[in-house]
Each structure stands twice: as structure tokens, then as C-alpha cells.
Design a protein around this motif. Structure first.
Motif, mmCIF file in Angstrom:
data_model
loop_
_atom_site.group_PDB
_atom_site.id
_atom_site.type_symbol
_atom_site.label_atom_id
_atom_site.label_comp_id
_atom_site.label_asym_id
_atom_site.label_seq_id
_atom_site.Cartn_x
_atom_site.Cartn_y
_atom_site.Cartn_z
ATOM 1 N N UNK A 50 -70.047 -22.484 47.760
ATOM 2 C CA UNK A 50 -69.487 -21.597 46.663
ATOM 3 C C UNK A 50 -69.839 -22.296 45.316
ATOM 4 N N UNK A 98 -72.014 -21.072 42.359
ATOM 5 C CA UNK A 98 -71.494 -20.775 41.071
ATOM 6 C C UNK A 98 -72.161 -21.588 39.617
ATOM 7 N N UNK A 100 -45.130 -10.062 49.992
ATOM 8 C CA UNK A 100 -46.454 -10.558 49.957
ATOM 9 C C UNK A 100 -46.747 -11.376 48.738
ATOM 10 N N UNK A 127 -50.619 -10.763 45.688
ATOM 11 C CA UNK A 127 -50.791 -10.205 44.269
ATOM 12 C C UNK A 127 -50.299 -11.179 43.232
ATOM 13 N N UNK A 128 -49.253 -11.819 43.291
ATOM 14 C CA UNK A 128 -48.892 -12.658 42.240
ATOM 15 C C UNK A 128 -49.777 -13.894 42.211
ATOM 16 N N UNK A 186 -53.229 -13.675 42.951
ATOM 17 C CA UNK A 186 -54.375 -13.239 41.972
ATOM 18 C C UNK A 186 -54.297 -13.198 40.538
ATOM 19 N N UNK A 187 -53.028 -12.302 40.392
ATOM 20 C CA UNK A 187 -52.743 -12.421 38.912
ATOM 21 C C UNK A 187 -52.903 -13.778 37.997
ATOM 22 N N UNK A 194 -56.163 -15.291 37.774
ATOM 23 C CA UNK A 194 -56.935 -14.730 36.975
ATOM 24 C C UNK A 194 -56.518 -15.061 35.415
ATOM 25 N N UNK A 195 -55.064 -15.251 35.370
ATOM 26 C CA UNK A 195 -54.764 -15.644 34.102
ATOM 27 C C UNK A 195 -55.008 -17.205 33.672
ATOM 28 N N UNK A 218 -58.548 -17.096 32.464
ATOM 29 C CA UNK A 218 -58.591 -16.638 31.073
ATOM 30 C C UNK A 218 -58.120 -17.649 30.219
ATOM 31 N N UNK A 259 -64.154 -20.742 32.511
ATOM 32 C CA UNK A 259 -65.645 -20.484 32.645
ATOM 33 C C UNK A 259 -66.243 -20.633 31.114
ATOM 34 N N UNK A 260 -65.061 -20.569 30.241
ATOM 35 C CA UNK A 260 -65.653 -20.434 28.853
ATOM 36 C C UNK A 260 -64.291 -21.326 27.976
ATOM 37 N N UNK A 267 -62.598 -18.363 22.334
ATOM 38 C CA UNK A 267 -61.677 -17.406 22.560
ATOM 39 C C UNK A 267 -61.113 -16.856 21.052
ATOM 40 N N UNK A 313 -55.875 -15.159 21.106
ATOM 41 C CA UNK A 313 -55.813 -15.560 22.485
ATOM 42 C C UNK A 313 -55.358 -17.116 22.743
#
Lengths: 333, 263, 264
Positions: free
Chosen positions: B33, B37, B172, B175-176, B178-179, B182-183, B186, B191-192, B197, B201
Motif C-alpha cells: 500500500x 500511495x 462500535x 466511526x470515531x 474513521x473521523x 480523517x481529521x 487534514x 498529504x499536503x 492550507x 485551517x
């Protein structure tokens, strides 16, 4: 009349990889050219079951019971021999057969865990293409017979194992199969739950003429539900007759327990063996034909006054254990 | 902290490493992976370069930047799932009776697994980055970056541990996770680099531990001098302290709830 | 004819039962769906930030990325809701859970796929639709093309999942490898195809058909030409047919017992 199950010289082998032990060389050769051996799981098995019969199908672990069941249900294809279930060839007419048979796997569930059994029952109606009204009537009838009442609206995850098993068996009967395969249906259940399941199976089988083929390690299942027992060992047929005949002709022994005033009894007669002994209680096993039962009782009475006595057949567990042991010895020689 | 205490918990780390050695399939998958990437992004940055990226962004450096952030991200094992399972199964109740802190034990195990993955993934990171860019940043920058990367990965393990502990209250925790992840992408500038930004932000990101976990250590590799090692060390220590407090507090609340309700 | 009708009725019953099971834990359901929406939007922030500085990337604009994201999210979401069992296919093969399905008179693959539903998939579908609408590249007239694109993406995605997890019929414990292959497929499908070189592009339309999960469906949404739509539909159907054939071959192997290493 067409037999419910008819096997002739049924055989099935599995290819087992035997990994060579050693270093890199061995690992490499395991990968490129693995040592594969054909291990027979079912070896020229032949027997026949008439419609409505209740048969116990037993054998030690690894004997080939589950494999045979899978061959009969069409899950596996045989290597050789013939098999017909309800007149159909399982491996070729699997779908047609599926409408005529039901299966209960003790260690696997077909009930949806988060939902009440009613929802699974409704789904099964679609699986077996049952007319909606007939299906509703059938669910009602089975709910009554199996005493499911409140359980029908309780999520399966909240049911006890015994309650779940009752629902599983009811689910397997929804489409009115002519034959039921049960693989360890009472495993893990407490005494009263087992009794309830056994009674339900027996009554339903008699009432609706359903043929039962049941595998179990619990001899109680055998004795309470079935009239006939088929024993297999290493894929071969070891015994096929009624349970009474099994007891009688294989290991004929009686168990006599004496409660005596004397602390110990010493009965040394040919064919008489002490099974267990405690203060004022002696349990003897008497081989039939060796010493008449009356003689044993006389001998005990001569030693001490007897306050109580119980005479019974050797437990079926022991009979079967002796059967397996004899078969092992035969294989070894 | 006594020596015995440390030894006890190091044992958990060793077991995790031994287990990790057996679960190689997962590691190989991550290697693949990672390579993919980096390949995709080297292509992306080249395309961006063609379109005219601002001078501060050398496409090759950005590939190395991504290699650095991904190295930290992928090295930390996602222990929240195991912890969730242990809580569901009730294993935690048994561990409460052990003379070892549950959270320290899990943290040590997480570190053990990280220690196993980091070398493999590090070789992959820098090997692929070089293969795709035919360039390396100054070796001194890489050398300076590595210890900070290890500390950042440890902080990430603590974060995953905390998410796992939420299983005491949530059905479960995925979900926590994942978020949060993703946070992290960001606000951590996965990636950046954050510097690219909008300033609003960037200001918001400062309130999270994410820049300290990803952007700041990886920026060392960029060699822009944007991040001062001393400041970074201080920030890592501060956020480490905060994380430790949060984890301990969460665990105490959970354990109290267990004993009150009888498990 | 009756057989098809019965199979469809069964499929519908599977979906309904799945929904009931998922809604039985309402809190978890809502959380999964909602958080997946959040997850997808947060991921998209990268592109938003990047495209503010670089408005065009080898011919692709932000709106194009939105469509790509939308189609992949919606397609994947459909897969894990309607055919959620695909992620557990490897496990079912390993555990022997297929045995029960083999004793029932319905297609084993359909049954196995329909045994589960991932609530997060609803979040994916929702966010997917939002991305597509937000891109400003669709209208009521192009709605059928959008539907085709999403359906085809789902079909291709499911097909790959079936093939990867069916490897368990031959290789044994493929859970990790299959899952990572599937994630790789999704990763590739989320990046604009012009980024990839010739050889890779070929691979992405053949062995790892990310092109049929992302790029081609997105093209159909942006330019719903007959040519694009036929290519997409044909490709998706072919892949799915291949997947079914692979599964059937595996199932025959399962029934022949050659994959077992123990017996009872």
C-alpha cells in the motif's frame, strides 16, 4: 417403499498436505511440491434408512460422521459409490433435495442474531418458496408445539442456548421436510433443555413421519430419540442394528450396586469385577454367562445384611467405548 | 517508576512484537500500500508541478514529505479494534485483577508492535521515495527526523488506545476512528504540508495534537527550517502529557463504571 | 420464469431482513452512517485545498474530482449495503458457513452476499450523491446516466470483492490479503486516471479494474455518450459474470473437499 437414505459403497477421501519439517529447503519444497496424501474419510460405506426411522449415527472423533452427513446433504461430492436421499442424488439434485430435507447444526446457527426468530422464519418462507398463508399457519403450529410463544419476539441474542435450539429445530421444520439431519443438536445444553429437545424431536418425528439422522456424542440423545444406531469408525461401518441389540450382543454385562451394613463387600467370583467401592456401598460388574446373577446376590447376602440393591444394564457409554476400543485393536493388528 | 514496573510492561511489548512477527501478511500489505500511495502521489505532484505549484513546493520534496507522514501513520498499529474486542469479550475484567496497569500494558504492547513495523516501513518509505524521485533530502535532515518520528508514532498509539477505551461506552468505536483518522489527514497535513492550507485551517489545527504527530516531524525532512526541533520536542512532550492524562482519566471512569455495575 | 421470480422475492426478503437487523441497533446504525459522511467529506478537504492552488490538474478540475468521489462512494456504499456479505465471504468459506447455505434451495452466492449489511454504506451513498450534485455537472436529464454509473461502479466493486475473497477456496486464509487488495482497488479508483502511466492504466482496466469503479463511471456522468455508457455497462457486467464464474468454480472445489485439510 423407496428408502429415505440409500448408500452403497460410498467413499470419500480428502487430500491432506503433510508439511515437511526443516529449514528453508523443506519450506521451499513444501511450497513448490507439497506432500499431499489422500486420507479416506468415508470408506465403502453402505446402509439404508427407511422413511420414518430415527437413526443415531455415531463414531469417535474423526470417524467420518460429519463427512457422511455432508455427503448426504449434498454439501460434498463423493469420490465413489452411490448415494440417494429421498430418491434423489444429492450432488446432482442439490436444489431439489434442499426442499425435502432440513438440517440442524448444533454448533452453527441459521437464526439472525440481532433479530427475533420470527424474522428468520419469515425469510425462510421465501427461501423455501412457501405460500404466505400456509407459512403463517405453519409458524403458528410450530410455535404452539415447541412452546415458542414469547420467544418469537425476543432477539436471538437474548435467548438462552436451550431456547435458541428449540427455535433452530422449529426453523428446520418450517418447510415440512421429509428428512432431518441433526449434527450434535443438544451440545452444551443443560439436562432439562436436552430432555425437552429430545421429546420434541421424537414426537414430531412420530407425528409427521419425519426420518431422522442424528449424530451425537451424548448417548442420551440416542436412547431417548432413536431406535437404531449406526456406528462408524475410520470411515467404515462398525455396527448397524437396534440399540437393544447393541447392548445385548456386544457387551452383555449387568451392574449391581449393593448398600450393605458391612463397610465393604468382598465378592470374588469368576466374571465379577468391582467397579467402585465406598463405605457401605459396592458396585459390581457381572459378565453374563460367567456367574449367574443369583449366585452373586447370595454371596453378598452371606457377607452382610443388604439394605438396598440396584440391578441395571451396563451404561451405553461403556458399551460404545468398548466397541471403539475393539475396533482400534482390530485396526492395530 | 521502578525497574520492576518497567520490566513488567516491557514484557507486554515483547509479546506484541512476537505476535507481530507472525502476522506478517498485514505488514506486507502495508508495504505494498505504501509503495502504491507513494507512486500515485509522485505522479500527482509531478502533475501539480507541471500546472505550476508555488515555489515553496518542490514536487520531489513533497513525495518525501508524504513518505515521512505515511511512515508515522502506518507504523502505529490500530489497537483500538483489539481493545474494543477485549472490552466486548470481558477480558478487561480479568486484567483489572492483574498487578499491572491495563492502559500501560496496552500502551507497551502498542509500542512493541510499532517497534517491529517501523524498520520495515521505514525502508519501504525511503526506498520508494528515492525510487520515484531519484533524489534524497540532506541526510542530516533524515537523521534528525527519525527520533521525532518515533515519538510521534508513540503519541499516535496513545490516541488509538484512547479511542479503543471508548468501547466502554460505545457499541462500535470504528466511526470515531474513521473521523479521527480523517481529521488527522487534514489537520495533521498528511498529504499536503499545513503551510499550504488556508490560514484559518492552520489556526484551527493548532488546537489539535495532529500537526505535532505528522506535519511538524515530517517538515524536518522538507528542510525548510519551518519547524524548530526544540519547539517540536516541547510540543510533543506537552501533547504526550495531555494524552496521558486523558487516557488515565478515561480509564478510571470506565473502571469505576465496571465495578459499580458489576461488569 | 417462476424460478427467477422466486429468486427476486428471496433477494428482496434478504435486503429487508438485513435492514431490520441493522436497525435493531439504532444508535450504532445512525452513528456509522453519519460518521461515514463526515469521514468522506473530511477526506475530500485535501482536494479542495489542493485545487484552490492548482485549478487544473492534467485537465481535471475540482468538479471532476467531486464526480469521481461521488461515484466511487455511492458505488461502494451500494455494494456494502446490498451485498455486504462480500467482505465476510472469505470467513464464510473458511468457517464452513457455506454448508448451511448449500443445504438450502437458493443460489449460494446471492445468499452469502446478502447475509450482511454495513450501515456505514448508507453514509457512503448519501455523501456520494451529495458530491455528485454539488459538482454541478448533472441535471435531471442526466439522472439515468448517473444511476447507470453508480450501479456499474457497485457491480465492478462487488465483482472484485467476490474474486478476492473467493481466493479462500484455493489458498485458505486470505482474509488480510483480500481485504488489502480491495482497499487498493478503492485507493486507485479515487485518483484521477490521467495521473497514471500507460502500463498502470492498462492494469487499472483489467486485473485491478479501478477504472470501472471510478474513472469510467465518472466519465459517463460528465459526458453521458452512448459509447461511454455501453462500454461501462458491458465492462461491469463482464466483470460480475467473471466473478460469479470464479465463485462457482471455487464452490465446486469446496464440494469436492479438495480444500480441506481436516475431516470429521
Amino acid at each position: 417403499m423407496q428408502p429415505a437414505v440409500d448408500l452403497y459403497e460410498l467413499s470419500k477421501s480428502f487430500r491432506v498436505r503433510r508439511p515437511r519439517s526443516g529449514g528453508i529447503g523443506a519450506r521451499l519444497s513444501n511450497f513448490i511440491a507439497p506432500d499431499v496424501q489422500a486420507v479416506p474419510a468415508v470408506d465403502r460405506l453402505s446402509f439404508s434408512i427407511a422413511p420414518g426411522e430415527r437413526v443415531a449415527f455415531i463414531g469417535p472423533n474423526g470417524a467420518g460422521k460429519s463427512t457422511t452427513l455432508k455427503l448426504l446433504a449434498g454439501i460434498l461430492q463423493p469420490d465413489a459409490g452411490e448415494v440417494r436421499v429421498m430418491g434423489l442424488v444429492p450432488s446432482r439434485q442439490r436444489t431439489e433435495l434442499a426442499f425435502a430435507i432440513g438440517t440442524v447444526f448444533g454448533q452453527r446457527s441459521q437464526l439472525w442474531y440481532q433479530l427475533p426468530p420470527r424474522d428468520t422464519f419469515e425469510l425462510l418462507g421465501r427461501v423455501y418458496e412457501i405460500d404466505a398463508r400456509a407459512h403463517a399457519r405453519r409458524i403458528e403450529a410450530l410455535t404452539a408445539v415447541f412452546g415458542l410463544g414469547e420467544l418469537m419476539s425476543t432477539p436471538v441474542r437474548h435467548l438462552s442456548l436451550g431456547e435458541r435450539m428449540r427455535c433452530e429445530i422449529a426453523a428446520s421444520l418450517l418447510h415440512s421436510p421429509r428428512m432431518l439431519f441433526l449434527d450434535e443438536p443438544t451440545i452444551g445444553l443443560d439436562v432439562s433443555a436436552k430432555a425437552a429437545i429430545r421429546e420434541l424431536l421424537l414426537t414430531e418425528s412420530i407425528r409427521q413421519g419425519i426420518t431422522l439422522l442424528l449424530t451425537s456424542h451424548d448417548t442420551g440423545d440416542m436412547e431417548s430419540v432413536c431406535d437404531r444406531v449406526i456406528v462408524i469408525h475410520r470411515g467404515r461401518l462398525l455396527w448397524d442394528d437396534s440399540i437393544a441389540a447393541l447392548r445385548k450382543s456386544f457387551l452383555s454385562a449387568k451392574r449391581v450396586t449393593f448398600w450393605s451394613e458391612a463397610e465393604h463387600l468382598d465378592v470374588t467370583l469368576p466374571g465379577v469385577k468391582v467397579v467402585s467401592s465406598a463405605a457401605h456401598r459396592t458396585e459390581l460388574e457381572i459378565e453374563s454367562g460367567a456367574t449367574p446373577l443369583g449366585q452373586v446376590v447370595d454371596a453378598a447376602l452371606r457377607q452382610s445384611s443388604i439394605t438396598d440393591m440396584v440391578i441395571e444394564d451396563a451404561p451405553l457409554d461403556e458399551v460404545i467405548r468398548a466397541l471403539y476400543a475393539k475396533a482400534e485393536r482390530r485396526c492395530a493388528t | 517508576m521502578t525497574l520492576t514496573y518497567l520490566k513488567k510492561h516491557t514484557a507486554y511489548a515483547r509479546i506484541a512484537m512476537a505476535q507481530g512477527r507472525r502476522e506478517r501478511a498485514e505488514l506486507y500489505g502495508r508495504v505494498v500500500f505504501f509503495a502504491v500511495i507513494l507512486g500515485v502521489f509522485s505522479s500527482l505532484w509531478r502533475a501539480v508541478g507541471e500546472a505550476g505549484l508555488p515555489a515553496s513546493g518542490d514536487p520531489r520534496a513533497l513525495v518525501w514529505y508524504l513518505a515521512a507522514t505515511e511512515w508515522i501513520m502506518l507504523s502505529a498499529p490500530q489497537i483500538h479494534l483489539e481493545i474494543q474486542e477485549a472490552i466486548r469479550r470481558g477480558d478487561v475484567v480479568y486484567r483489572l485483577g492483574h498487578p499491572a496497569s491495563y492502559v500501560m500494558a496496552e500502551f507497551a504492547a502498542g509500542l512493541g508492535a510499532t517497534a517491529l513495523r517501523m524498520p520495515f516501513l521505514g525502508l519501504t518509505a525511503f526506498g520508494c521515495a528515492f525510487a520515484f524521485t531519484r533524489w534524497t533530502p540532506p541526510l542530516s535532515a533524515i537523521a534528525l527526523f527519525i527520533p521525532f518520528a518515533v515519538m510521534a508514532a508513540a503519541l499516535l498509539v496513545a490516541l488509538y488506545l484512547w479511542i479503543g477505551l471508548l468501547a466502554f461506552w460505545l457499541q462500535d468505536v470504528s466511526p470515531v476512528f474513521w473521523v479521527t483518522q480523517k481529521l488527522m489527514f487534514v489537520f495533521g497535513g498528511l498529504m499536503l504540508p499545513l503551510a499550504m492550507y488556508p490560514s484559518a485551517m492552520q489556526k484551527a489545527a493548532a488546537f489539535t495534537p495532529f500537526p505535532v504527530m505528522l506535519f511538524a516531524p515530517a517538515s524536518i525532512v522538507l528542510g525548510t527550517g519551518l519547524v524548530r526541533p526544540v519547539i517540536l520536542a516541547r510540543d510533543l512532550a506537552l501533547w504526550g502529557g495531555v494524552m496521558a492524562l486523558v487516557v488515565q482519566w478515561t480509564y478510571r471512569r470506565a473502571a469505576a463504571g465496571l465495578t459499580v455495575n458489576g461488569g | 420464469m417462476t424460478r427467477w421470480v422466486n429468486t427476486l422475492r428471496f433477494a428482496r426478503a434478504l435486503v429487508t431482513t438485513n435492514l431490520k437487523a441493522a436497525l435493531a441497533l439504532r444508535g450504532a446504525f445512525v452513528m456509522q452512517a453519519l460518521f461515514m459522511v463526515l469521514n468522506n467529506f473530511t477526506f475530500f478537504v485535501f482536494w479542495w485545498v489542493l485545487m484552490r492552488r492548482t485549478p487544473t490538474l492534467r485537465g481535471w478540475r475540482l468538479a471532476d474530482i467531486q464526480v469521481l468521489f461521488g461515484v466511487v462512494a455511492a458505488g461502494y456504499g451500494l455494494t456494502v449495503t446490498l451485498a455486504g456479505g462480500v467482505r465476510y465471504l472469505g470467513q464464510a468459506i473458511e468457517d464452513g458457513a457455506l454448508d448451511t447455505l448449500l443445504t438450502q434451495p437458493k443460489p449460494v452466492l446471492l445468499h452469502a452476499l446478502g447475509l450482511r449489511l454495513q450501515p456505514s454504506g448508507f453514509g457512503d451513498v448519501l455523501s456520494g450523491l451529495v458530491f455528485i450534485l454539488w459538482s454541478g455537472q448533472v441535471s435531471w436529464r442526466t439522472a439515468p446516466a448517473v444511476a447507470l454509473a453508480i450501479a456499474a461502479s457497485a457491480l465492478a466493486c462487488a465483482a472484485c470483492g467476490i474474486v478476492f475473497f473467493s481466493l479462500a477456496f484455493w489458498v485458505g486464509r486470505v482474509e488480510t490479503a483480500a481485504r488489502q487488495l480491495w482497499e487498493l482497488l478503492l485507493t486507485f479508483s479515487l485518483y484521477p486516471e490521467p495521473l497514471f502511466g500507460g502500463a498502470l492504466r492498462l492494469a487499472l482496466f483489467t486485473v485491478l479494474p479501478a477504472g470501472f469503479v471510478g474513472y469510467l463511471p465518472a466519465s459517463v456522468v460528465r459526458e453521458p455518450s452512448i459509447q461511454n455508457m455501453s462500454m461501462l455497462a458491458t465492462g461491469a457486467v463482464l466483470y460480475f459474470t467473471l466473478a460469479v464464474l470464479v465463485f462457482d468454480a471455487g464452490l465446486r472445489r469446496y464440494a469436492s473437499g479438495s480444500r480441506f485439510t481436516t475431516f470429521g
